[in-house]
Design a protein around this motif. Structure first.
Motif, PDB file in Angstrom:
ATOM      1  N   GLU A 110      -8.851  -0.504 -13.115  1.00 50.38           N
ATOM      2  CA  GLU A 110      -7.310  -0.447 -13.731  1.00 50.38           C
ATOM      3  C   GLU A 110      -6.628   0.689 -13.038  1.00 50.38           C
ATOM      4  O   GLU A 110      -5.442   0.432 -12.859  1.00 50.38           O
ATOM      5  N   ILE A 111      -7.355   1.710 -12.741  1.00 50.82           N
ATOM      6  CA  ILE A 111      -6.568   2.905 -12.258  1.00 50.82           C
ATOM      7  C   ILE A 111      -6.072   2.572 -10.861  1.00 50.82           C
ATOM      8  O   ILE A 111      -5.146   3.029 -10.303  1.00 50.82           O
ATOM      9  N   VAL A 112      -7.085   1.647 -10.170  1.00 47.09           N
ATOM     10  CA  VAL A 112      -6.495   1.465  -8.809  1.00 47.09           C
ATOM     11  C   VAL A 112      -5.295   0.722  -8.753  1.00 47.09           C
ATOM     12  O   VAL A 112      -4.435   0.965  -7.941  1.00 47.09           O
ATOM     13  N   ASN A 113      -5.344  -0.348  -9.797  1.00 44.79           N
ATOM     14  CA  ASN A 113      -4.164  -1.155  -9.783  1.00 44.79           C
ATOM     15  C   ASN A 113      -2.893  -0.464 -10.274  1.00 44.79           C
ATOM     16  O   ASN A 113      -1.729  -0.499  -9.917  1.00 44.79           O
ATOM     17  N   GLU A 114      -2.881   0.545 -11.215  1.00 44.68           N
ATOM     18  CA  GLU A 114      -1.968   1.264 -11.708  1.00 44.68           C
ATOM     19  C   GLU A 114      -1.414   2.280 -10.747  1.00 44.68           C
ATOM     20  O   GLU A 114      -0.168   2.290 -10.565  1.00 44.68           O
ATOM     21  N   LEU A 115      -2.087   2.817  -9.782  1.00 45.56           N
ATOM     22  CA  LEU A 115      -1.675   3.921  -8.617  1.00 45.56           C
ATOM     23  C   LEU A 115      -1.359   3.069  -7.552  1.00 45.56           C
ATOM     24  O   LEU A 115      -1.173   3.764  -6.513  1.00 45.56           O
ATOM     25  N   ASP A 116      -1.526   1.823  -7.433  1.00 45.46           N
ATOM     26  CA  ASP A 116      -1.126   0.911  -6.380  1.00 45.46           C
ATOM     27  C   ASP A 116      -2.142   1.346  -5.139  1.00 45.46           C
ATOM     28  O   ASP A 116      -1.488   1.300  -3.966  1.00 45.46           O
ATOM     29  N   PHE A 117      -3.200   1.382  -5.198  1.00 41.27           N
ATOM     30  CA  PHE A 117      -4.382   1.487  -4.211  1.00 41.27           C
ATOM     31  C   PHE A 117      -4.584  -0.009  -3.678  1.00 41.27           C
ATOM     32  O   PHE A 117      -4.662  -0.901  -4.389  1.00 41.27           O
ATOM     33  N   ALA A 118      -4.810  -0.078  -2.489  1.00 39.76           N
ATOM     34  CA  ALA A 118      -5.356  -1.510  -1.860  1.00 39.76           C
ATOM     35  C   ALA A 118      -6.494  -1.854  -2.482  1.00 39.76           C
ATOM     36  O   ALA A 118      -6.326  -3.056  -2.748  1.00 39.76           O
ATOM     37  N   ASN A 119      -7.528  -1.309  -2.718  1.00 42.34           N
ATOM     38  CA  ASN A 119      -8.829  -1.772  -3.111  1.00 42.34           C
ATOM     39  C   ASN A 119      -9.653  -0.584  -3.738  1.00 42.34           C
ATOM     40  O   ASN A 119      -9.378   0.647  -3.513  1.00 42.34           O
ATOM     41  N   LEU A 120     -10.771  -1.045  -4.321  1.00 34.65           N
ATOM     42  CA  LEU A 120     -11.549   0.106  -4.925  1.00 34.65           C
ATOM     43  C   LEU A 120     -12.227   1.122  -3.872  1.00 34.65           C
ATOM     44  O   LEU A 120     -12.172   2.073  -4.071  1.00 34.65           O
ATOM     45  N   SER A 121     -12.399   0.291  -2.829  1.00 38.22           N
ATOM     46  CA  SER A 121     -13.024   1.128  -1.706  1.00 38.22           C
ATOM     47  C   SER A 121     -12.211   2.233  -1.116  1.00 38.22           C
ATOM     48  O   SER A 121     -12.641   3.399  -0.879  1.00 38.22           O
ATOM     49  N   PHE A 122     -11.064   1.895  -0.966  1.00 39.45           N
ATOM     50  CA  PHE A 122     -10.032   2.964  -0.342  1.00 39.45           C
ATOM     51  C   PHE A 122      -9.728   4.043  -1.385  1.00 39.45           C
ATOM     52  O   PHE A 122      -9.400   5.225  -1.049  1.00 39.45           O
ATOM     53  N   PHE A 123      -9.563   3.555  -2.696  1.00 37.29           N
ATOM     54  CA  PHE A 123      -9.536   4.612  -3.661  1.00 37.29           C
ATOM     55  C   PHE A 123     -10.450   5.444  -3.838  1.00 37.29           C
ATOM     56  O   PHE A 123     -10.354   6.886  -3.829  1.00 37.29           O
ATOM     57  N   GLY A 124     -11.709   5.152  -3.784  1.00 37.45           N
ATOM     58  CA  GLY A 124     -12.945   5.846  -3.747  1.00 37.45           C
ATOM     59  C   GLY A 124     -12.759   6.874  -2.604  1.00 37.45           C
ATOM     60  O   GLY A 124     -13.436   7.965  -2.662  1.00 37.45           O
TER      61      GLY A 124
END
Length: 288
Positions: A252-266
């Motif tokens: 949900e955080i990944v989507n809210e902050l407009d990151f491409a995917n979980l891996s990139f956010f991590g």
């Protein structure tokens, strides 16, 4: 314009300002984090309270002045029964209209971000209350033809008074109206007031009709930080706030902050915090 009854916390509100007077807190507050879209200026007139501001704990006591920019994250925790405060919420657009003194000094902006609670002396506290009570009284009298202009002038006068008080605590750079400083302040305005925040320097440069290299050079010259550094500073605050909310999943955080995917956010979180999102959550203490 809308007037609210005296037994409520909101005394008055419109699209420019909200006047608050909380003279009877009847219980302990324990709320989820909220983000203010407006400038906040509140004075504690009695009692004390514990509050988290941008994920950092502060204690507020009598004569403490809370001053925060838009996009500040608040979380109330413990409030004594005798806690009383009063003050204003002011919209960013309105502050721009009435601020005759420069509010675009980077060292002043940084000081307020790092010191949202300012201990006033008795004279400074009394001065704030004089302005507050006078402004409030104008809304409680019969309609006046020049009410808006009167309120604008009173708030402008208070800003001058507060500016003088601030200069006792920090050296405030004089107003700069050159193109470089105007560009820097415009960049900060877009960055601070946007959500989710874009993480590319080129995004802001395009909006400001300059090259990314030039924007970064100006930021470095004025603040000592590149445009990328400043972007990371404010994105980090948003990530911290969301990771500290246990009801939010990482996805949900990944989507809210407009990151491409979980891996990139991590990878992004690992770079700025030194740990993965999961590890960050395991290491922090929740205050719920």
């Amino acid at each position: 314009m809308e007037k609210v009854t005296d037994n409520e916390k909101i005394v008055y509100k419109d699209d420019r300002m909200i006047i608050l007077d909380n003279s009877n807190v009847t219980d302990t507050l324990n709320t989820s984090p909220i983000k203010s879209e407006w400038f906040v200026a509140l004075l504690c007139i009695e009692g004390e309270s514990t509050i988290y501001i941008n994920n950092k704990m502060y204690s507020i006591h009598k004569n403490d002045f809370l001053l925060c920019h838009p996009q500040t994250i608040f979380e109330h925790k413990i409030t004594n029964l005798d806690f009383k405060y009063c003050g204003f919420f002011l919209s960013p657009e309105y502050v721009k209209q009435i601020s005759l003194i420069s509010s675009n000094s980077w060292n002043a902006i940084l000081f307020i971000e790092n010191n949202p609670i300012i201990a006033l002396d008795e004279k400074e506290s009394s001065l704030f209350l004089q302005y507050y009570n006078l402004i409030r009284s104008k809304f409680e009298t019969e309609s006046q033809h020049h009410l808006k202009q009167l309120i604008d002038m009173l708030l402008q006068a208070f800003i001058y008074e507060f500016h003088d008080s601030m200069e006792k605590r920090i050296k405030i750079d004089p107003p700069q109206y050159n193109s470089a400083n105007n560009l820097f302040i415009s960049f900060l305005d877009i960055l601070v007031n946007s959500y989710p925040k874009q993480r590319s320097v080129s995004y802001y440069a395009e909006k400001l009709f300059v090259t990314p290299k030039y924007l970064s050079a100006i930021c470095k010259e004025i603040s000592g930080e590149t445009a990328s550094d400043l972007i990371t500073r404010y994105v980090k605050k948003d990530i911290e706030n969301l990771l500290k909310q246990p009801n939010k999943t990482i996805k949900e955080i990944v989507n809210e902050l407009d990151f491409a995917n979980l891996s990139f956010f991590g990878k992004y979180v690992k770079r700025i915090f030194g740990v993965s999102p999961k590890e960050y959550r395991e290491n922090i203490k929740y205050y719920f």
